[in-house]
Scaffold this motif. Structure first.
Motif, PDB file in Angstrom:
ATOM      1  N   ASN A   1       4.001 -10.859   7.874  1.00  0.00           N
ATOM      2  CA  ASN A   1       3.114  -9.656   7.793  1.00  0.00           C
ATOM      3  C   ASN A   1       3.458  -8.828   8.959  1.00  0.00           C
ATOM      4  O   ASN A   1       4.009  -7.105   8.829  1.00  0.00           O
ATOM      5  N   ALA A   2       4.668  -9.398   9.854  1.00  0.00           N
ATOM      6  CA  ALA A   2       6.002  -8.894  10.618  1.00  0.00           C
ATOM      7  C   ALA A   2       7.053  -7.638   9.774  1.00  0.00           C
ATOM      8  O   ALA A   2       7.299  -6.292   9.918  1.00  0.00           O
ATOM      9  N   LEU A   3       7.490  -8.459   8.686  1.00  0.00           N
ATOM     10  CA  LEU A   3       8.324  -7.649   7.971  1.00  0.00           C
ATOM     11  C   LEU A   3       7.504  -6.526   6.480  1.00  0.00           C
ATOM     12  O   LEU A   3       7.966  -5.445   6.544  1.00  0.00           O
ATOM     13  N   PHE A   4       6.343  -6.744   6.325  1.00  0.00           N
ATOM     14  CA  PHE A   4       5.307  -5.356   5.821  1.00  0.00           C
ATOM     15  C   PHE A   4       5.041  -4.614   6.934  1.00  0.00           C
ATOM     16  O   PHE A   4       5.213  -3.507   6.824  1.00  0.00           O
ATOM     17  N   GLU A   5       4.549  -4.911   7.824  1.00  0.00           N
ATOM     18  CA  GLU A   5       4.223  -3.687   9.240  1.00  0.00           C
ATOM     19  C   GLU A   5       5.450  -3.139   9.312  1.00  0.00           C
ATOM     20  O   GLU A   5       5.753  -1.656   9.802  1.00  0.00           O
ATOM     21  N   PHE A   6       6.726  -3.613   9.671  1.00  0.00           N
ATOM     22  CA  PHE A   6       7.831  -2.726  10.454  1.00  0.00           C
ATOM     23  C   PHE A   6       9.636  -3.248   9.638  1.00  0.00           C
ATOM     24  O   PHE A   6      10.174  -2.451  10.009  1.00  0.00           O
ATOM     25  N   GLY A   7       9.005  -3.365   8.360  1.00  0.00           N
ATOM     26  CA  GLY A   7      10.056  -4.276   7.811  1.00  0.00           C
ATOM     27  C   GLY A   7      11.404  -2.956   7.362  1.00  0.00           C
ATOM     28  O   GLY A   7      10.265  -1.134   7.037  1.00  0.00           O
ATOM     29  N   GLY A   8      12.443  -2.929   6.934  1.00  0.00           N
ATOM     30  CA  GLY A   8      12.636  -1.719   6.344  1.00  0.00           C
ATOM     31  C   GLY A   8      13.682  -0.456   7.148  1.00  0.00           C
ATOM     32  O   GLY A   8      12.635  -0.057   8.133  1.00  0.00           O
TER      33      GLY A   8
ATOM     34  N   SER B   1      10.487  27.889   3.188  1.00  0.00           N
ATOM     35  CA  SER B   1      10.175  27.269   2.981  1.00  0.00           C
ATOM     36  C   SER B   1       9.753  26.393   3.867  1.00  0.00           C
ATOM     37  O   SER B   1       9.986  25.706   5.355  1.00  0.00           O
ATOM     38  N   ILE B   2       8.399  25.267   4.019  1.00  0.00           N
ATOM     39  CA  ILE B   2       8.394  23.743   4.652  1.00  0.00           C
ATOM     40  C   ILE B   2       7.998  22.721   3.633  1.00  0.00           C
ATOM     41  O   ILE B   2       7.334  23.512   2.651  1.00  0.00           O
ATOM     42  N   LYS B   3       7.964  21.523   4.676  1.00  0.00           N
ATOM     43  CA  LYS B   3       7.575  20.585   3.778  1.00  0.00           C
ATOM     44  C   LYS B   3       7.413  19.618   5.048  1.00  0.00           C
ATOM     45  O   LYS B   3       7.689  18.929   5.395  1.00  0.00           O
ATOM     46  N   VAL B   4       5.516  19.405   4.326  1.00  0.00           N
ATOM     47  CA  VAL B   4       4.827  18.527   5.572  1.00  0.00           C
ATOM     48  C   VAL B   4       4.697  16.897   5.184  1.00  0.00           C
ATOM     49  O   VAL B   4       3.885  17.522   4.249  1.00  0.00           O
ATOM     50  N   THR B   5       4.928  16.333   5.902  1.00  0.00           N
ATOM     51  CA  THR B   5       5.378  14.968   5.441  1.00  0.00           C
ATOM     52  C   THR B   5       4.708  13.847   6.766  1.00  0.00           C
ATOM     53  O   THR B   5       5.261  14.124   7.707  1.00  0.00           O
ATOM     54  N   ILE B   6       4.410  12.369   6.083  1.00  0.00           N
ATOM     55  CA  ILE B   6       4.003  11.784   6.597  1.00  0.00           C
ATOM     56  C   ILE B   6       4.714  10.247   6.141  1.00  0.00           C
ATOM     57  O   ILE B   6       3.662  10.118   4.927  1.00  0.00           O
ATOM     58  N   GLU B   7       5.134   9.310   6.695  1.00  0.00           N
ATOM     59  CA  GLU B   7       5.505   7.963   6.721  1.00  0.00           C
ATOM     60  C   GLU B   7       3.924   7.430   5.649  1.00  0.00           C
ATOM     61  O   GLU B   7       3.465   7.580   6.561  1.00  0.00           O
ATOM     62  N   HIS B   8       3.690   6.777   5.052  1.00  0.00           N
ATOM     63  CA  HIS B   8       2.494   5.433   4.733  1.00  0.00           C
ATOM     64  C   HIS B   8       2.737   3.970   5.380  1.00  0.00           C
ATOM     65  O   HIS B   8       3.007   3.878   4.382  1.00  0.00           O
ATOM     66  N   GLY B   9       2.375   3.411   6.522  1.00  0.00           N
ATOM     67  CA  GLY B   9       2.863   3.109   7.221  1.00  0.00           C
ATOM     68  C   GLY B   9       5.122   2.680   7.637  1.00  0.00           C
ATOM     69  O   GLY B   9       5.628   3.751   6.742  1.00  0.00           O
ATOM     70  N   HIS B  10       5.157   1.518   8.500  1.00  0.00           N
ATOM     71  CA  HIS B  10       6.257   2.485   8.665  1.00  0.00           C
ATOM     72  C   HIS B  10       7.062   2.524   6.928  1.00  0.00           C
ATOM     73  O   HIS B  10       7.022   1.098   6.289  1.00  0.00           O
ATOM     74  N   ASN B  11       8.764   2.786   7.162  1.00  0.00           N
ATOM     75  CA  ASN B  11       8.558   3.130   6.198  1.00  0.00           C
ATOM     76  C   ASN B  11       8.101   3.027   4.311  1.00  0.00           C
ATOM     77  O   ASN B  11       8.720   2.528   3.799  1.00  0.00           O
ATOM     78  N   ASN B  12       7.357   3.662   4.613  1.00  0.00           N
ATOM     79  CA  ASN B  12       6.318   4.131   3.324  1.00  0.00           C
ATOM     80  C   ASN B  12       6.315   2.321   2.512  1.00  0.00           C
ATOM     81  O   ASN B  12       5.862   2.316   1.442  1.00  0.00           O
ATOM     82  N   ASN B  13       5.624   1.488   3.830  1.00  0.00           N
ATOM     83  CA  ASN B  13       5.532  -0.138   3.294  1.00  0.00           C
ATOM     84  C   ASN B  13       3.473  -0.262   2.652  1.00  0.00           C
ATOM     85  O   ASN B  13       3.588  -1.129   1.987  1.00  0.00           O
TER      86      ASN B  13
END
Length: 363
Positions: free
Chosen positions: A184-191, A302-314
């Motif tokens: 779970n730690a790697l899934f939530e915070f890894g990469g 130009s502009i591109k507004v983004t956000i990760e879906h979970g850390h590192n897009n996990n």
């Protein structure tokens, strides 16, 4: 034009105040439009130079009870100065600030859902136009509805004082994460994310203007008894084609929305809030908003507004959003909105069905 602060209220103004509404022109009390499934109806068609200052809308069943997810089934579009591709396109509930096909009482500076049960929809974003303005409603509901509205606006004898036009765009995506077969730690915070590739994209625009905010709706699709916070992803806003790291790089989803520490409490203020806080262990559905009214984000090309879906897009969750901005025309063509079946929310996680998910996102 004169501003709208309390300090400016005493100043003399130019122009004429007007309203388009659904009032009964016979003098009776049938103050609504009848809108049937499949109808596309103009609710205003304005000419000249002017600015829409306030929109109020509400819907009710023509008969029987209120239809489930009605606010995802009805679409609102807006066109400025004779354009054929809309500057505004969104399900009506999402446009007014709340996703998941539902309504909730909340109040912000530009948008509000008011009693009863958030079904009174209000927008105070100013919407200037130079030659014309047209607003249409498309119903993909299963049954006929009553549609009520006010569109308050001003008409001027002189040219509008800005080339920028109001834009809003809704999108939805089942985010592409990683397999949940690690700790779970790697899934939530890894990469490490050093490119921004794979981030959830609220919108991309070309032209000159400024971004003024968004709402974000997330349905947590992960089933686990372990720590299941969905929002560790950083916001990344790329201005004028700049490479990673962008000038505006954040520290976490809740931080971008001006909250902290994996929040679950519902809260609303003029410029940020949590309308829907989710369930135990951050399960279920949530809705946030952040408006850049005092701090609009400017772009020249130009502009591109983004956000990760979970850390590192996990993480793989159900994301939907509406972004709001002003820019010069012409704008990038907005795609045709998803068909109604692909707009509807997924079932809550306890009744979650993978086949339903595939039907919804296989397009």
């Amino acid at each position: 034009m004169i501003g709208t602060s309390l300090r400016d209220l005493y100043k003399q103004r130019k122009g004429k105040s007007k309203r388009a509404s659904s009032y009964d022109t016979t003098g009776g009390n049938r103050d609504y439009l009848k809108v049937y499934p499949g109808d596309v109806v103009d609710v205003c068609n304005l000419t000249g130079s002017g600015c829409i200052t306030h929109i109020w809308m509400t819907m009710a069943p023509l008969e029987d009870k209120l239809e489930e997810f009605l606010h995802r089934k009805v679409v609102i579009r807006m066109y400025w100065d004779g354009e054929t591709n809309p500057s505004v396109q969104a399900p009506i509930g999402d446009f007014f600030g709340m996703g998941h096909g539902i309504t909730r009482n909340f109040s912000s500076a530009p948008l509000a859902m008011s009693p009863e049960d958030g079904r009174s929809l209000n927008c105070f974003f100013p919407m200037p136009f130079g030659k014309s303005a047209r607003i249409e409603i498309e119903s993909n509901a299963d049954a006929p509805i009553k549609f009520y509205y006010y569109i308050d606006h001003e008409i001027y004898d002189e040219e509008i004082d800005s080339p920028l036009r109001f834009h809003a765009l809704w999108k939805r995506e089942l985010t592409d994460g990683i397999e949940d077969n690690i700790s779970n730690a790697l899934f939530e915070f890894g990469g490490k994310n050093t490119t921004g590739d794979g981030n959830y994209v609220f919108f991309e625009a070309e032209g000159k203007g400024h971004y003024v905010g968004c709402n974000l709706n997330i349905h947590n699709l992960r089933m686990t008894r372990e720590w299941n916070w969905y929002g560790e992803g950083d916001d990344m806003i790329f201005i004028d084609g700049e490479p990673w790291p962008p000038s505006l790089h954040g520290t976490g989803m809740e931080d971008y929305f001006n909250t902290a520490w994996c929040p679950t409490q519902e809260y609303h203020s003029p410029y940020h809030g949590i309308i829907l806080g989710g369930g135990p262990n951050w399960s279920g559905k949530v809705s946030y908003y952040r408006f850049h009214i005092q701090d609009p984000i400017m772009f020249d090309k130009s502009i591109k507004v983004t956000i990760e879906h979970g850390h590192n897009n996990n993480r793989s969750d159900d994301y939907s959003s509406t972004a709001y901005w002003y820019q010069t025309e012409p704008h990038k063509d907005h795609p045709i909105i998803l068909p109604v079946a692909k707009r509807l929310p997924l079932a809550d996680i306890l009744g979650f069905n993978e086949d339903d998910m595939k039907k919804c996102f296989d397009y």
